[in-house]
Design a protein around this motif. Structure first.
Motif, PDB file in Angstrom:
ATOM      1  N   SER A  28       0.699  -1.097  -0.125  1.00 32.30           N
ATOM      2  CA  SER A  28       0.118  -0.001   0.128  1.00 32.30           C
ATOM      3  C   SER A  28       0.981   1.052  -0.067  1.00 32.30           C
ATOM      4  CB  SER A  28      -0.724  -0.174   1.369  1.00 32.30           C
ATOM      5  OG  SER A  28      -1.751   1.000   1.417  1.00 32.30           O
ATOM      6  N   ALA A  31       2.615   3.424   3.141  1.00 29.67           N
ATOM      7  CA  ALA A  31       2.144   2.569   4.295  1.00 29.67           C
ATOM      8  C   ALA A  31       3.620   2.051   4.897  1.00 29.67           C
ATOM      9  CB  ALA A  31       1.259   1.431   4.262  1.00 29.67           C
ATOM     10  N   THR A  35       3.854  -3.687   6.683  1.00 24.84           N
ATOM     11  CA  THR A  35       2.688  -4.109   5.851  1.00 24.84           C
ATOM     12  C   THR A  35       2.771  -4.522   4.665  1.00 24.84           C
ATOM     13  OG1 THR A  35       2.157  -2.024   5.085  1.00 24.84           O
ATOM     14  CG2 THR A  35       1.526  -2.287   7.345  1.00 24.84           C
ATOM     15  N   THR A  37       3.410  -7.369   2.045  1.00 21.41           N
ATOM     16  CA  THR A  37       3.002  -8.694   2.081  1.00 21.41           C
ATOM     17  C   THR A  37       3.365  -9.482   0.745  1.00 21.41           C
ATOM     18  OG1 THR A  37       1.026  -8.222   3.444  1.00 21.41           O
ATOM     19  CG2 THR A  37       1.039 -10.508   2.320  1.00 21.41           C
ATOM     20  N   ARG A  62      -4.765  -9.741   8.046  1.00 23.64           N
ATOM     21  CA  ARG A  62      -3.575  -8.859   7.431  1.00 23.64           C
ATOM     22  C   ARG A  62      -3.870  -7.188   7.532  1.00 23.64           C
ATOM     23  NH1 ARG A  62       1.048 -11.276   5.800  1.00 23.64           N
ATOM     24  NH2 ARG A  62       0.932 -13.462   5.221  1.00 23.64           N
ATOM     25  N   GLU A  63      -2.982  -6.656   8.002  1.00 19.98           N
ATOM     26  CA  GLU A  63      -3.132  -5.173   7.975  1.00 19.98           C
ATOM     27  C   GLU A  63      -3.136  -4.532   6.558  1.00 19.98           C
ATOM     28  OE1 GLU A  63      -1.044  -1.112   9.874  1.00 19.98           O
ATOM     29  OE2 GLU A  63      -0.014  -2.998  10.234  1.00 19.98           O
ATOM     30  N   LEU A  64      -2.684  -5.231   5.799  1.00 13.02           N
ATOM     31  CA  LEU A  64      -2.791  -4.870   4.324  1.00 13.02           C
ATOM     32  C   LEU A  64      -4.337  -4.842   3.768  1.00 13.02           C
ATOM     33  CD1 LEU A  64      -1.209  -3.751   1.742  1.00 13.02           C
ATOM     34  CD2 LEU A  64      -1.076  -6.610   1.138  1.00 13.02           C
ATOM     35  N   LEU A  67      -5.787  -1.853   5.095  1.00 10.29           N
ATOM     36  CA  LEU A  67      -5.270  -0.428   4.269  1.00 10.29           C
ATOM     37  C   LEU A  67      -6.038  -0.445   3.008  1.00 10.29           C
ATOM     38  CD1 LEU A  67      -1.427  -0.901   5.351  1.00 10.29           C
ATOM     39  CD2 LEU A  67      -2.989   1.186   5.869  1.00 10.29           C
TER      40      LEU A  67
END
Length: 212
Positions: A28, A31, A35, A37, A62-64, A67
Motif C-alpha cells: 500500500s 504505508a 505491512t 505482503t 492482515r493489516e494490508l 489498508l
C-alpha cells in the motif's frame, strides 16, 4: 540509467513471468514497510494478450487488507529469473561481472469480494497443480475448506500502470551472448536469455540463425 534495451519486451514476456513466478510483493503506497505482503497472483489478459488485471486472495487479518479497503491503490512487485553472471560464464576474463534479472512493477486498484474467494483459490490451485499425475483439489480438505474460505478474502486488481525490466544480456556482444545463452549454470536464466534475444539467437542458441 539502465540500458533502454532492457525495456524492450512483449506481452508474452509479461504473461510468462507472472505465470512462472506468481509470488509478488504487494504494498500500500506510503504505508509502513512491515505491512508489505507476499502473495501468489495470477494475471488477467485482454483479447490482444495485454495484462489488464490480477487475481488473488489474502488473509482478512492482515493489516494490508484494512489498508487497501480504505484506499484500494496498490503496488505489485514481481521478480522473475535472476542470477549472478561471472566472467567465467561469459568466456572472457576481461569482462566485468553483473547480475541478470527480470522484474515487473505494477500499479493497480484492488477490489475485494467474498464471491471471488473460492474462484481465486480454484484458479491458483489449477495453475499450480496442473500437469501433475494426480492433481489436488481444495474440496479434498472437506469441512475445513469452508472454514478456510471464511478466513480469507478474494480480490481482483485493475491494472493502471506497468513498468518492467528484462536485463538478460541484450547489451552483450555476439560472443558473450552466445556463451551466456549456452553456458550459464542456471537453466531458467539460460532459457530467458535465449527468449529475450531470439532475434539474434536461433532455436538452438546459435548466432546468425535468429528470426529475420
Amino acid at each position: 540509467m539502465l540500458n533502454p534495451k532492457f525495456a524492450h519486451y512483449g506481452s508474452e514476456d509479461v504473461r510468462r513471468l507472472i505465470a512462472d513466478y506468481p509470488l509478488a510483493w504487494v504494498l500500500s503506497p506510503g504505508a509502513p514497510v512491515a505491512t508489505a505482503t507476499v502473495l501468489p497472483l495470477l494475471g488477467r489478459y485482454d483479447a490482444d494478450g495485454h495484462l489488464v488485471g490480477l487475481v488473488g486472495h489474502m488473509s482478512r487479518r492482515r493489516e494490508l487488507h484494512a489498508l487497501l479497503q480504505a484506499d484500494p491503490q496498490a503496488h505489485f512487485l514481481f521478480t522473475g529469473p535472476q542470477g549472478y553472471v561471472s566472467p567465467e560464464h561469459s568466456g572472457r576474463r576481461s569482462w566485468g561481472p553483473t547480475w541478470n534479472y527480470a522484474t515487473l512493477q505494477i500499479e493497480g486498484e484492488v477490489h475485494f469480494d467474498e464471491a471471488l474467494s473460492g474462484p481465486a483459490i480454484a484458479q491458483l490451485v489449477e495453475h499450480c497443480e496442473g500437469g501433475r499425475s494426480a492433481p489436488w483439489a481444495p474440496e479434498e480438505l472437506g469441512a475445513r475448506y469452508e472454514a478456510m474460505l471464511g478466513a480469507i478474502i478474494g480480490f481482483e486488481v485493475t491494472v493502471t500502470g506497468l513498468d518492467a525490466t528484462f536485463k538478460l544480456a541484450q547489451d552483450e556482444d555476439d560472443e558473450v551472448l552466445e556463451n551466456l545463452a549456452s553456458g550459464h549454470p542456471d537453466p531458467a536464466l539460460r532459457d530467458w536469455i535465449r527468449s529475450l534475444n531470439a532475434a539474434r539467437l536461433g532455436p538452438g542458441g546459435d548466432l546468425g540463425k535468429g528470426r529475420k
